[in-house]
Design a protein around this motif. Sequence first.
Motif, PDB file in Angstrom:
ATOM      1  N   LEU A 262       0.829  -1.207   0.000  1.00  0.00           N
ATOM      2  CA  LEU A 262       0.000   0.000   0.000  1.00  0.00           C
ATOM      3  C   LEU A 262       0.863   1.257   0.000  1.00  0.00           C
ATOM      4  CD1 LEU A 262      -2.980  -0.748   2.425  1.00  0.00           C
ATOM      5  CD2 LEU A 262      -3.136   0.037   0.063  1.00  0.00           C
ATOM      6  N   ARG A 263       1.945   1.218   0.774  1.00  0.00           N
ATOM      7  CA  ARG A 263       2.838   2.374   0.838  1.00  0.00           C
ATOM      8  C   ARG A 263       3.408   2.699  -0.544  1.00  0.00           C
ATOM      9  NH1 ARG A 263       3.491   6.815   3.336  1.00  0.00           N
ATOM     10  NH2 ARG A 263       2.832   7.235   1.218  1.00  0.00           N
ATOM     11  N   LEU A 264       3.704   1.662  -1.309  1.00  0.00           N
ATOM     12  CA  LEU A 264       4.353   1.836  -2.606  1.00  0.00           C
ATOM     13  C   LEU A 264       3.375   2.075  -3.744  1.00  0.00           C
ATOM     14  CD1 LEU A 264       7.037  -0.961  -2.234  1.00  0.00           C
ATOM     15  CD2 LEU A 264       7.444   1.507  -2.234  1.00  0.00           C
ATOM     16  N   THR A 265       2.095   1.908  -3.508  1.00  0.00           N
ATOM     17  CA  THR A 265       1.118   2.065  -4.595  1.00  0.00           C
ATOM     18  C   THR A 265       0.062   3.110  -4.291  1.00  0.00           C
ATOM     19  OG1 THR A 265      -0.165   0.205  -3.681  1.00  0.00           O
ATOM     20  CG2 THR A 265       1.394  -0.288  -5.453  1.00  0.00           C
ATOM     21  N   THR A 266       0.268   3.901  -3.237  1.00  0.00           N
ATOM     22  CA  THR A 266      -0.643   4.999  -2.928  1.00  0.00           C
ATOM     23  C   THR A 266       0.173   6.245  -2.635  1.00  0.00           C
ATOM     24  OG1 THR A 266      -0.686   4.399  -0.577  1.00  0.00           O
ATOM     25  CG2 THR A 266      -2.419   3.487  -1.974  1.00  0.00           C
ATOM     26  N   ARG A 292      11.565  -1.442 -14.133  1.00  0.00           N
ATOM     27  CA  ARG A 292      11.759  -2.407 -13.054  1.00  0.00           C
ATOM     28  C   ARG A 292      13.176  -2.289 -12.480  1.00  0.00           C
ATOM     29  NH1 ARG A 292       8.513  -7.023 -12.224  1.00  0.00           N
ATOM     30  NH2 ARG A 292       7.871  -7.152 -14.396  1.00  0.00           N
ATOM     31  N   PHE A 293      14.147  -2.038 -13.355  1.00  0.00           N
ATOM     32  CA  PHE A 293      15.534  -1.881 -12.913  1.00  0.00           C
ATOM     33  C   PHE A 293      15.687  -0.648 -12.021  1.00  0.00           C
ATOM     34  CE2 PHE A 293      19.877  -0.201 -13.649  1.00  0.00           C
ATOM     35  CZ  PHE A 293      20.587  -1.233 -13.053  1.00  0.00           C
ATOM     36  N   LEU A 294      14.963   0.434 -12.370  1.00  0.00           N
ATOM     37  CA  LEU A 294      15.016   1.644 -11.549  1.00  0.00           C
ATOM     38  C   LEU A 294      14.444   1.372 -10.159  1.00  0.00           C
ATOM     39  CD1 LEU A 294      15.539   4.651 -11.182  1.00  0.00           C
ATOM     40  CD2 LEU A 294      13.319   5.115 -12.243  1.00  0.00           C
ATOM     41  N   ARG A 295      13.325   0.646 -10.089  1.00  0.00           N
ATOM     42  CA  ARG A 295      12.753   0.296  -8.788  1.00  0.00           C
ATOM     43  C   ARG A 295      13.736  -0.561  -7.984  1.00  0.00           C
ATOM     44  NH1 ARG A 295       7.987  -0.293 -11.986  1.00  0.00           N
ATOM     45  NH2 ARG A 295       8.130  -2.568 -11.989  1.00  0.00           N
ATOM     46  N   PHE A 296      14.373  -1.505  -8.669  1.00  0.00           N
ATOM     47  CA  PHE A 296      15.359  -2.378  -8.018  1.00  0.00           C
ATOM     48  C   PHE A 296      16.514  -1.550  -7.458  1.00  0.00           C
ATOM     49  CE2 PHE A 296      18.920  -5.374  -7.922  1.00  0.00           C
ATOM     50  CZ  PHE A 296      18.332  -6.503  -7.372  1.00  0.00           C
ATOM     51  N   GLY A 297      16.951  -0.546  -8.226  1.00  0.00           N
ATOM     52  CA  GLY A 297      18.038   0.314  -7.774  1.00  0.00           C
ATOM     53  C   GLY A 297      17.655   1.148  -6.561  1.00  0.00           C
ATOM     54  N   LEU A 298      16.416   1.671  -6.541  1.00  0.00           N
ATOM     55  CA  LEU A 298      15.949   2.454  -5.396  1.00  0.00           C
ATOM     56  C   LEU A 298      15.863   1.589  -4.139  1.00  0.00           C
ATOM     57  CD1 LEU A 298      13.157   4.615  -7.085  1.00  0.00           C
ATOM     58  CD2 LEU A 298      15.366   5.414  -6.226  1.00  0.00           C
ATOM     59  N   VAL A 299      15.403   0.362  -4.333  1.00  0.00           N
ATOM     60  CA  VAL A 299      15.349  -0.570  -3.198  1.00  0.00           C
ATOM     61  C   VAL A 299      16.759  -0.855  -2.691  1.00  0.00           C
ATOM     62  CG1 VAL A 299      14.816  -2.946  -2.534  1.00  0.00           C
ATOM     63  CG2 VAL A 299      13.154  -1.619  -3.839  1.00  0.00           C
ATOM     64  N   GLY A 300      17.688  -1.064  -3.619  1.00  0.00           N
ATOM     65  CA  GLY A 300      19.079  -1.299  -3.231  1.00  0.00           C
ATOM     66  C   GLY A 300      19.655  -0.134  -2.444  1.00  0.00           C
ATOM     67  N   TRP A 342      10.943  -5.237   0.029  1.00  0.00           N
ATOM     68  CA  TRP A 342      10.550  -4.150  -0.877  1.00  0.00           C
ATOM     69  C   TRP A 342      10.459  -4.628  -2.326  1.00  0.00           C
ATOM     70  CZ3 TRP A 342       8.699   0.423   0.674  1.00  0.00           C
ATOM     71  CH2 TRP A 342       8.971   0.847   1.969  1.00  0.00           C
ATOM     72  N   ASN A 343      11.385  -5.451  -2.746  1.00  0.00           N
ATOM     73  CA  ASN A 343      11.333  -5.966  -4.120  1.00  0.00           C
ATOM     74  C   ASN A 343      10.107  -6.863  -4.334  1.00  0.00           C
ATOM     75  OD1 ASN A 343      13.615  -4.884  -5.520  1.00  0.00           O
ATOM     76  ND2 ASN A 343      14.953  -6.177  -4.296  1.00  0.00           N
ATOM     77  N   ASP A 344       9.785  -7.660  -3.320  1.00  0.00           N
ATOM     78  CA  ASP A 344       8.637  -8.555  -3.435  1.00  0.00           C
ATOM     79  C   ASP A 344       7.331  -7.776  -3.475  1.00  0.00           C
ATOM     80  OD1 ASP A 344       8.238 -11.449  -3.619  1.00  0.00           O
ATOM     81  OD2 ASP A 344       7.018 -11.230  -1.811  1.00  0.00           O
ATOM     82  N   ALA A 345       7.288  -6.660  -2.727  1.00  0.00           N
ATOM     83  CA  ALA A 345       6.055  -5.873  -2.653  1.00  0.00           C
ATOM     84  C   ALA A 345       5.940  -4.828  -3.757  1.00  0.00           C
ATOM     85  CB  ALA A 345       5.977  -5.176  -1.292  1.00  0.00           C
ATOM     86  N   TRP A 346       7.065  -4.458  -4.387  1.00  0.00           N
ATOM     87  CA  TRP A 346       7.039  -3.344  -5.335  1.00  0.00           C
ATOM     88  C   TRP A 346       7.678  -3.698  -6.672  1.00  0.00           C
ATOM     89  CZ3 TRP A 346      10.705   1.402  -5.360  1.00  0.00           C
ATOM     90  CH2 TRP A 346      10.189   2.400  -6.204  1.00  0.00           C
ATOM     91  N   THR A 347       8.973  -3.980  -6.669  1.00  0.00           N
ATOM     92  CA  THR A 347       9.678  -4.207  -7.929  1.00  0.00           C
ATOM     93  C   THR A 347       9.067  -5.345  -8.739  1.00  0.00           C
ATOM     94  OG1 THR A 347      11.712  -3.522  -6.806  1.00  0.00           O
ATOM     95  CG2 THR A 347      11.953  -4.588  -8.955  1.00  0.00           C
ATOM     96  N   PHE A 348       8.797  -6.460  -8.077  1.00  0.00           N
ATOM     97  CA  PHE A 348       8.272  -7.645  -8.761  1.00  0.00           C
ATOM     98  C   PHE A 348       6.869  -8.000  -8.257  1.00  0.00           C
ATOM     99  CE2 PHE A 348      12.933  -8.065  -8.604  1.00  0.00           C
ATOM    100  CZ  PHE A 348      13.230  -8.190  -9.955  1.00  0.00           C
TER     101      PHE A 348
END
Length: 424
Positions: A262-266, A292-300, A342-348
């Motif tokens: 919810l945090r990542l999609t609102t 998707r790579f950009l999201r992965f980088g932000l999570v990293g 974060w990757n499980d909930a957002w990136t992928f």
Amino acid sequence: MIQRQPMSLLPVPTGELQIPEFPPQITSITKENIILSLVIPTYKERDNIHQVVKILSQLLDESIPGQYELIVVDDDSPDRTWEVAQSLTEEYPQLQVMRRKQERGLSSAVIRGWQVARGSILGVIDGDLQHPPEVLTQLLTQIQQGADLAVASRHVEGGGVSSWSVIRRFLSRGAQVLGLIILPRVLGRVSDPMSGYFMVRRNAIAGAILNPVGYKILLEVIGRGNVDEIAEVGYVFCERKEGESKVTWKQYVDYIHHLLRLRLTTGGWRRVSQATGQLEQLSQNIGFPLGRFLRFGLVGLSGVFVDMAILYLLSDPTTLALPLTRSKIIAGEIAIFNNFLWNDAWTFADVSMKQQEWRQRLKRFLKFNLICLAGLILNVLILNLVFNFLIPNRYIANLIAIAVATIWNFWVNLKLSWRVTDVK
């Protein structure tokens, strides 16, 4: 005397979890307009369902006779709860039953029930008598007086729990505090955001694409719906008399996963997700998922801060002063766990939504951990090669090593960790 046959089962909706603005055209049980559609999600509630339907019918027959419907949505219970419920439709004509075979989960069961509901007010109540039915009339009154959402709360006047252990009370309050930190604008609007007993106006959630995880559907309603006025009614949560409790530690993990999603999609994060989604559409032409790579980088990047903070807390002489190597191993593993969530909930998220079982998540986490470990080894190798043979500057060499390891981690996780392999 002619014996009436039980009504046929309701068809199970498919596709997105989205409530229609107008009620579907279903053969009417009664000529009266339906005001309230109350969904009762069940799983192995054979011993409770008759009593639940009886009590609810008696209560609603007094307040809104002929203007309500009860919808039992059963997840194909092995004790055949759905069959018992269906046999009751002869005695209780306001009752309808849905049997789901392909989907599981309380939240999605509630939404599927709402999708076939005909009422202008949609509600949910547990099928185990832990939610006192008499509170229904108070919730209905609040909606009729103008509230968009009426929530039965354990944390307002008249509310409480009957016989919870200290540990369960602590976990419940801890989960609420965690939610307030991650989603203050959602959980801060109600005193009991983990309540599963409420009513909401159809037009307050119609059209919104819901995406629940686990049991806490109220979070979706507040987070994604168009809910202005909220009313709360106190109730005492009772212990079940029949059947077995379904509260497990896995529900708390699902709850955290749901908060992150919810945090990542609102709110502001939603705009970030939309922007990266547009990048992903553009990147299809070059065969590399840039969004998707950009999201992965932000999570990293978030993992770097977690790593540094934990390393400081564990190893600094002014804190715990643990050995550096041991501190780094612990900090690195916590950072990896942070990145996985974060990757499980957002990136992928589009992939993880198709495989939500705990066993599948654990498999993804183990793969992610191993790939990150290999990425760390690769990082060290690249750092030494670049520094010793190409660019004798340790910081530039480190940046190059980090970039190569990041691409490695992303690409291998994309191909191995987050992919749909289990099908029915």
